[in-house]
Design a protein around this motif. Structure first.
Motif, mmCIF file in Angstrom:
data_model
loop_
_atom_site.group_PDB
_atom_site.id
_atom_site.type_symbol
_atom_site.label_atom_id
_atom_site.label_comp_id
_atom_site.label_asym_id
_atom_site.label_seq_id
_atom_site.Cartn_x
_atom_site.Cartn_y
_atom_site.Cartn_z
ATOM 1 N N GLU A 134 18.589 6.563 -1.785
ATOM 2 C CA GLU A 134 18.965 5.582 -2.795
ATOM 3 C C GLU A 134 18.177 4.289 -2.625
ATOM 4 O OE1 GLU A 134 22.289 5.354 0.354
ATOM 5 O OE2 GLU A 134 21.016 6.863 -0.551
ATOM 6 N N SER A 135 17.987 3.590 -3.714
ATOM 7 C CA SER A 135 17.062 2.457 -3.752
ATOM 8 C C SER A 135 17.538 1.239 -2.980
ATOM 9 C CB SER A 135 16.803 2.045 -5.217
ATOM 10 O OG SER A 135 18.010 1.672 -5.855
ATOM 11 N N ASN A 136 18.782 1.225 -2.488
ATOM 12 C CA ASN A 136 19.260 0.063 -1.760
ATOM 13 C C ASN A 136 19.463 0.346 -0.270
ATOM 14 O OD1 ASN A 136 21.392 1.742 -2.941
ATOM 15 N ND2 ASN A 136 22.809 0.400 -1.868
ATOM 16 N N ASN A 137 18.872 1.435 0.234
ATOM 17 C CA ASN A 137 18.887 1.718 1.669
ATOM 18 C C ASN A 137 18.141 0.617 2.416
ATOM 19 O OD1 ASN A 137 17.264 3.029 4.049
ATOM 20 N ND2 ASN A 137 19.054 4.325 3.764
ATOM 21 N N TRP A 138 18.565 0.328 3.663
ATOM 22 C CA TRP A 138 17.907 -0.731 4.427
ATOM 23 C C TRP A 138 16.416 -0.465 4.596
ATOM 24 C CZ3 TRP A 138 22.082 -1.008 8.853
ATOM 25 C CH2 TRP A 138 23.247 -1.580 8.327
ATOM 26 N N GLY A 139 16.052 0.790 4.781
ATOM 27 C CA GLY A 139 14.639 1.129 4.889
ATOM 28 C C GLY A 139 13.894 0.880 3.598
ATOM 29 N N VAL A 140 14.544 1.151 2.460
ATOM 30 C CA VAL A 140 13.924 0.884 1.158
ATOM 31 C C VAL A 140 13.743 -0.612 0.965
ATOM 32 C CG1 VAL A 140 14.229 1.100 -1.340
ATOM 33 C CG2 VAL A 140 14.840 2.995 0.147
ATOM 34 N N MET A 141 14.708 -1.401 1.415
ATOM 35 C CA MET A 141 14.578 -2.853 1.319
ATOM 36 C C MET A 141 13.366 -3.337 2.095
ATOM 37 S SD MET A 141 18.568 -4.078 1.706
ATOM 38 C CE MET A 141 18.137 -5.820 1.531
ATOM 39 N N LEU A 142 13.158 -2.782 3.292
ATOM 40 C CA LEU A 142 11.975 -3.140 4.071
ATOM 41 C C LEU A 142 10.698 -2.718 3.364
ATOM 42 C CD1 LEU A 142 13.074 -2.221 7.712
ATOM 43 C CD2 LEU A 142 12.756 -4.501 6.754
ATOM 44 N N GLN A 143 10.727 -1.527 2.762
ATOM 45 C CA GLN A 143 9.557 -1.044 2.041
ATOM 46 C C GLN A 143 9.207 -1.966 0.876
ATOM 47 O OE1 GLN A 143 9.923 2.239 -0.724
ATOM 48 N NE2 GLN A 143 8.249 3.326 0.302
ATOM 49 N N TYR A 144 10.218 -2.358 0.097
ATOM 50 C CA TYR A 144 9.975 -3.268 -1.018
ATOM 51 C C TYR A 144 9.469 -4.626 -0.527
ATOM 52 C CZ TYR A 144 12.279 -0.143 -4.355
ATOM 53 O OH TYR A 144 12.602 0.924 -5.164
ATOM 54 N N ALA A 145 10.087 -5.127 0.543
ATOM 55 C CA ALA A 145 9.671 -6.423 1.086
ATOM 56 C C ALA A 145 8.206 -6.389 1.516
ATOM 57 C CB ALA A 145 10.570 -6.809 2.257
ATOM 58 N N TRP A 146 7.816 -5.296 2.183
ATOM 59 C CA TRP A 146 6.419 -5.157 2.605
ATOM 60 C C TRP A 146 5.488 -4.996 1.407
ATOM 61 C CZ3 TRP A 146 3.855 -5.515 7.175
ATOM 62 C CH2 TRP A 146 2.553 -4.995 7.218
ATOM 63 N N ARG A 147 5.900 -4.173 0.441
ATOM 64 C CA ARG A 147 5.054 -3.891 -0.715
ATOM 65 C C ARG A 147 4.787 -5.145 -1.535
ATOM 66 N NH1 ARG A 147 7.344 0.362 -4.898
ATOM 67 N NH2 ARG A 147 7.329 1.624 -2.987
ATOM 68 N N PHE A 148 5.785 -6.011 -1.652
ATOM 69 C CA PHE A 148 5.636 -7.208 -2.481
ATOM 70 C C PHE A 148 5.235 -8.439 -1.668
ATOM 71 C CE2 PHE A 148 8.426 -4.512 -5.051
ATOM 72 C CZ PHE A 148 7.712 -4.495 -6.238
ATOM 73 N N GLY A 149 4.726 -8.203 -0.453
ATOM 74 C CA GLY A 149 4.116 -9.282 0.320
ATOM 75 C C GLY A 149 5.083 -10.254 0.943
ATOM 76 N N ALA A 150 6.303 -9.809 1.259
ATOM 77 C CA ALA A 150 7.285 -10.723 1.846
ATOM 78 C C ALA A 150 6.829 -11.258 3.193
ATOM 79 C CB ALA A 150 8.636 -10.024 1.995
#
Length: 291
Positions: A232-248
């Motif tokens: 699911e899109s709100n898994n902690w690992g997915v959050m890290l993936q999105y953060a990395w992908r969008f340059g956090a």
């Protein structure tokens, strides 16, 4: 009613023993907090993934306690909703790993002969193959989109080392005087294993459960972060993936989006490891100094 009273009394006694180790008891409280937050939180706080562009990368505030992400969505809401699969996969994978390792290890030690040789041979193969690269290869052939399926796969490749350790302990314990006395009385193998040997291994088994759960959490988050497990899109690992992908990692304003899921993963791992100290005292009376 009497059974309930005995259960409450036993629970109080267990908590009292756990509280003797303050660090371990603190780990137990933190573990319960994270688990209850992950498993029960979504029933009270419903996830809203609607984008709010005017709130992108906001810091903590009264409205958003842990700030907002790259689309202005509440981070705390995602943390609460995203922890369920992390805890579920970690606990289920650890339980299955321990169940398989203890069963096969005990069987190999008690039965011996060709059964011991076959189980040891399979365990050596499982131990030899690197886990994470194997998961990457399996992801190319199996759709790892089910938390239960992922837990089964993690358990199927993680029981080898535990099986060898359990086998060694059972081989040692079955030579003890009380086991030999039970054997001389003609008691069945099931009695020797579950009544005489297993109670003396519970401390080690529970600690191994905790260690395997931490390994399963890391493996799951790593696979999700790499995009190999589409949970699911709100898994902690997915959050890290999105953060990395969008340059956090490159923006100071986005640090909450990156560090909050990391903090939750580390908190869960730390609390599990420290909790094992108290669990060890519960099942190992020799550690209760001064009781």
């Amino acid at each position: 009613m009497q059974r309930l009273s005995l259960l409450i009394s036993s629970l109080r006694q267990t908590l009292r023993i756990m509280a003797r180790n303050r660090v371990g008891f603190a780990g137990f409280i933190l573990t319960m907090f994270v688990v209850l937050l992950a498993m029960l939180g979504p029933f009270f706080i419903h996830l809203d993934m609607t984008a709010h562009t005017e709130l992108i990368y906001q810091g903590p505030s009264a409205a958003h306690w842990l700030g907002t992400d790259n689309q202005g969505r509440d981070i705390m809401m995602q943390i609460i909703s995203g922890g369920r699969s992390v805890v579920y996969v970690g606990a289920l994978a650890a339980f299955l790993t321990v169940a398989v390792g203890v069963t096969l290890g005990s069987l190999a030690a008690v039965v011996g002969g060709w059964v011991d040789s076959v189980i040891n041979g399979v365990a050596e193969i499982v131990i030899t193959i690197p886990k994470f690269p194997l998961l990457l290869v399996l992801a190319g052939f199996i759709q790892l989109d089910s938390p239960t399926g992922l837990a089964l796969i993690l358990a199927s490749i993680g029981w080898g080392s535990l099986m060898r350790a359990i086998r060694a302990q059972v081989l040692s314990l079955k030579e003890r005087d009380y086991v030999q006395a039970a054997r001389a009385l003609g008691l069945p193998t099931s009695h020797l294993l579950f009544k005489e040997i297993m109670p003396n291994m519970m401390s080690y088994i529970l600690v191994q459960f905790v260690m395997n759960m931490t390994d399963a959490v890391y493996s799951q988050v790593g696979l999700v972060f790499l995009g190999i497990v589409p949970l699911e899109s709100n898994n902690w690992g997915v959050m890290l993936q999105y953060a990395w992908r969008f340059g956090a990692i490159f923006s100071a304003n986005s640090r909450w989006f990156l560090f909050v899921p990391i903090f939750m993963i580390v908190l869960l791992q730390f609390s599990l490891v420290t909790m094992s100290r108290s669990l060890d005292e519960v099942f190992n009376p020799r550690l209760r100094v001064g009781e």
